[in-house]
Motif scaffolding. Structure first.
Motif, PDB file in Angstrom:
ATOM      1  N   GLY A  49       0.829  -1.187   0.000  1.00 54.47           N
ATOM      2  CA  GLY A  49       0.000   0.000   0.000  1.00 54.47           C
ATOM      3  C   GLY A  49       0.864   1.238   0.000  1.00 54.47           C
ATOM      4  N   ASN A  50       0.332   2.314   0.554  1.00 53.53           N
ATOM      5  CA  ASN A  50       1.046   3.587   0.586  1.00 53.53           C
ATOM      6  C   ASN A  50       0.982   4.197   1.986  1.00 53.53           C
ATOM      7  N   ILE A  51       2.073   4.846   2.334  1.00 50.90           N
ATOM      8  CA  ILE A  51       2.137   5.653   3.550  1.00 50.90           C
ATOM      9  C   ILE A  51       2.634   7.023   3.109  1.00 50.90           C
ATOM     10  N   GLY A  53       1.837   8.708   0.583  1.00 46.62           N
ATOM     11  CA  GLY A  53       2.074   8.740  -0.860  1.00 46.62           C
ATOM     12  C   GLY A  53       3.270   7.923  -1.313  1.00 46.62           C
ATOM     13  N   LYS A  54       3.923   7.227  -0.394  1.00 47.77           N
ATOM     14  CA  LYS A  54       5.083   6.401  -0.750  1.00 47.77           C
ATOM     15  C   LYS A  54       4.726   4.929  -0.641  1.00 47.77           C
ATOM     16  N   LYS A  55       5.156   4.152  -1.621  1.00 50.60           N
ATOM     17  CA  LYS A  55       4.842   2.732  -1.681  1.00 50.60           C
ATOM     18  C   LYS A  55       5.562   1.977  -0.555  1.00 50.60           C
ATOM     19  N   VAL A  56       4.807   1.117   0.121  1.00 52.93           N
ATOM     20  CA  VAL A  56       5.365   0.298   1.202  1.00 52.93           C
ATOM     21  C   VAL A  56       4.839  -1.129   1.108  1.00 52.93           C
ATOM     22  N   MET A  57       5.605  -2.023   1.693  1.00 55.10           N
ATOM     23  CA  MET A  57       5.137  -3.388   1.927  1.00 55.10           C
ATOM     24  C   MET A  57       5.259  -3.635   3.421  1.00 55.10           C
ATOM     25  N   LEU A  58       4.169  -4.078   4.034  1.00 58.50           N
ATOM     26  CA  LEU A  58       4.182  -4.459   5.449  1.00 58.50           C
ATOM     27  C   LEU A  58       4.361  -5.972   5.503  1.00 58.50           C
ATOM     28  N   VAL A  59       5.227  -6.438   6.407  1.00 58.17           N
ATOM     29  CA  VAL A  59       5.622  -7.844   6.428  1.00 58.17           C
ATOM     30  C   VAL A  59       5.618  -8.398   7.851  1.00 58.17           C
ATOM     31  N   LYS A  60       5.051  -9.598   7.989  1.00 65.22           N
ATOM     32  CA  LYS A  60       5.113 -10.366   9.237  1.00 65.22           C
ATOM     33  C   LYS A  60       5.663 -11.757   8.885  1.00 65.22           C
ATOM     34  N   PRO A  61       6.989 -11.972   9.069  1.00 67.92           N
ATOM     35  CA  PRO A  61       7.569 -13.271   8.725  1.00 67.92           C
ATOM     36  C   PRO A  61       6.860 -14.400   9.477  1.00 67.92           C
ATOM     37  N   GLN A  62       6.669 -15.517   8.780  1.00 69.67           N
ATOM     38  CA  GLN A  62       5.986 -16.669   9.373  1.00 69.67           C
ATOM     39  C   GLN A  62       6.954 -17.825   9.624  1.00 69.67           C
ATOM     40  N   THR A  63       8.224 -17.520   9.701  1.00 62.42           N
ATOM     41  CA  THR A  63       9.282 -18.527   9.847  1.00 62.42           C
ATOM     42  C   THR A  63       9.645 -18.821  11.300  1.00 62.42           C
ATOM     43  N   PHE A  64       8.998 -18.184  12.241  1.00 60.28           N
ATOM     44  CA  PHE A  64       9.382 -18.135  13.645  1.00 60.28           C
ATOM     45  C   PHE A  64      10.577 -17.197  13.773  1.00 60.28           C
ATOM     46  N   MET A  65      10.656 -16.570  14.915  1.00 59.98           N
ATOM     47  CA  MET A  65      11.592 -15.484  15.170  1.00 59.98           C
ATOM     48  C   MET A  65      13.023 -15.793  14.738  1.00 59.98           C
ATOM     49  N   ASN A  66      13.554 -16.937  15.165  1.00 58.52           N
ATOM     50  CA  ASN A  66      14.972 -17.221  14.965  1.00 58.52           C
ATOM     51  C   ASN A  66      15.356 -17.435  13.510  1.00 58.52           C
ATOM     52  N   LEU A  67      14.376 -17.533  12.608  1.00 61.54           N
ATOM     53  CA  LEU A  67      14.652 -17.726  11.183  1.00 61.54           C
ATOM     54  C   LEU A  67      14.109 -16.566  10.342  1.00 61.54           C
ATOM     55  N   ALA A 164       5.749   3.396  17.972  1.00 62.86           N
ATOM     56  CA  ALA A 164       6.601   2.660  17.023  1.00 62.86           C
ATOM     57  C   ALA A 164       6.015   2.736  15.613  1.00 62.86           C
ATOM     58  N   ALA A 165       4.695   2.605  15.505  1.00 59.44           N
ATOM     59  CA  ALA A 165       4.033   2.710  14.201  1.00 59.44           C
ATOM     60  C   ALA A 165       4.186   4.119  13.634  1.00 59.44           C
ATOM     61  N   LEU A 166       3.964   5.132  14.464  1.00 59.27           N
ATOM     62  CA  LEU A 166       4.111   6.521  14.016  1.00 59.27           C
ATOM     63  C   LEU A 166       5.552   6.811  13.594  1.00 59.27           C
ATOM     64  N   ALA A 167       6.502   6.301  14.350  1.00 58.65           N
ATOM     65  CA  ALA A 167       7.919   6.493  14.013  1.00 58.65           C
ATOM     66  C   ALA A 167       8.244   5.831  12.675  1.00 58.65           C
ATOM     67  N   SER A 168       7.696   4.650  12.440  1.00 59.05           N
ATOM     68  CA  SER A 168       7.943   3.952  11.172  1.00 59.05           C
ATOM     69  C   SER A 168       7.359   4.733  10.004  1.00 59.05           C
ATOM     70  N   GLU A 169       6.169   5.284  10.207  1.00 54.58           N
ATOM     71  CA  GLU A 169       5.578   6.128   9.163  1.00 54.58           C
ATOM     72  C   GLU A 169       6.469   7.334   8.882  1.00 54.58           C
ATOM     73  N   MET A 170       6.997   7.942   9.935  1.00 50.64           N
ATOM     74  CA  MET A 170       7.851   9.112   9.765  1.00 50.64           C
ATOM     75  C   MET A 170       9.153   8.762   9.059  1.00 50.64           C
ATOM     76  N   ILE A 171       9.715   7.590   9.323  1.00 51.19           N
ATOM     77  CA  ILE A 171      10.928   7.164   8.615  1.00 51.19           C
ATOM     78  C   ILE A 171      10.642   7.128   7.111  1.00 51.19           C
ATOM     79  N   VAL A 172       9.487   6.591   6.739  1.00 49.62           N
ATOM     80  CA  VAL A 172       9.116   6.493   5.326  1.00 49.62           C
ATOM     81  C   VAL A 172       8.904   7.880   4.720  1.00 49.62           C
ATOM     82  N   THR A 173       8.173   8.738   5.414  1.00 51.88           N
ATOM     83  CA  THR A 173       7.774  10.023   4.817  1.00 51.88           C
ATOM     84  C   THR A 173       8.809  11.132   4.980  1.00 51.88           C
TER      85      THR A 173
END
Length: 185
Positions: A49-51, A53-67, A164-173
């Motif tokens: 999607g976009n944050i 106006g900038k394209k982003v991909m949100l990701v939740k790895p399903q490999t378990f933390m250590n991988l 943390a979410a707001l900070a991540s948005e600010m990093i992008v924008t």
């Protein structure tokens, strides 16, 4: 494109644990920005999607933390992403409960998910948002990070995950320097 990754463990059994605050931050980012994170791709749940106006991909790895690095290596190689456009959100026992630490780069510290990512990507030159979960006063560290927050810490952690979410948005924008100035601490 920016890739924002929240670290955690898949499965209901790990919901609302200290180790899954990264997943919770991704869920909040998805809700705030109308991005569905439900497509299984690259060993992860993903949504584009976009944050601001900038394209982003949100990701939740399903490999378990250590991988976690296995999933991220697939994504970085597939999309040919510069690691500087990768933002990793994760729990950190070396940061006080309710605090954030945003860094442009750095070591994995004691976090096995970050060790996996740095090993797989062969670089530590990417931004990270560390959510403080504190250290156990006694007992097993694995039990602590896989445990849930005590009732009195929940309001603090909800607010910290939101920051943390707001900070991540600010990093992008607006870039990481501004996000560090505003949200570190």
């Amino acid at each position: 494109m920016h890739i924002i990754v929240g670290l955690g463990n898949p499965g209901k059994k790990y919901d609302a644990t200290r180790h899954n605050v990264g997943f919770e931050a991704i869920d909040l980012l998805a809700k705030r920005n109308n991005i569905e994170v439900k497509r299984l791709k690259h060993k992860a749940l993903c949504g584009e999607g976009n944050i601001g106006g900038k394209k982003v991909m949100l990701v939740k790895p399903q490999t378990f933390m250590n991988l976690s690095g296995q999933s991220l290596l697939d994504i970085v190689q597939f999309y040919k992403i510069d690691p500087k456009n990768l933002i990793v959100i994760y729990d950190d026992i070396d940061v006080a409960v309710g605090s954030l630490r945003i860094r442009e780069k750095g070591s994995s510290g004691s976090h096995n998910g970050m060790k996996s990512i740095i090993y797989q990507l062969q670089t530590d030159q990417f931004p990270r948002v560390r959510i403080g979960v504190g250290k156990p006063q006694f007992g097993d560290l694995a039990d602590y990070v896989l445990g849930r927050f005590p009732k009195e810490e929940i309001p603090t952690m909800i607010e910290t995950i939101e920051r943390a979410a707001l900070a991540s948005e600010m990093i992008v924008t607006d870039g990481i320097s501004l996000a560090m100035n505003r949200y570190n601490g």
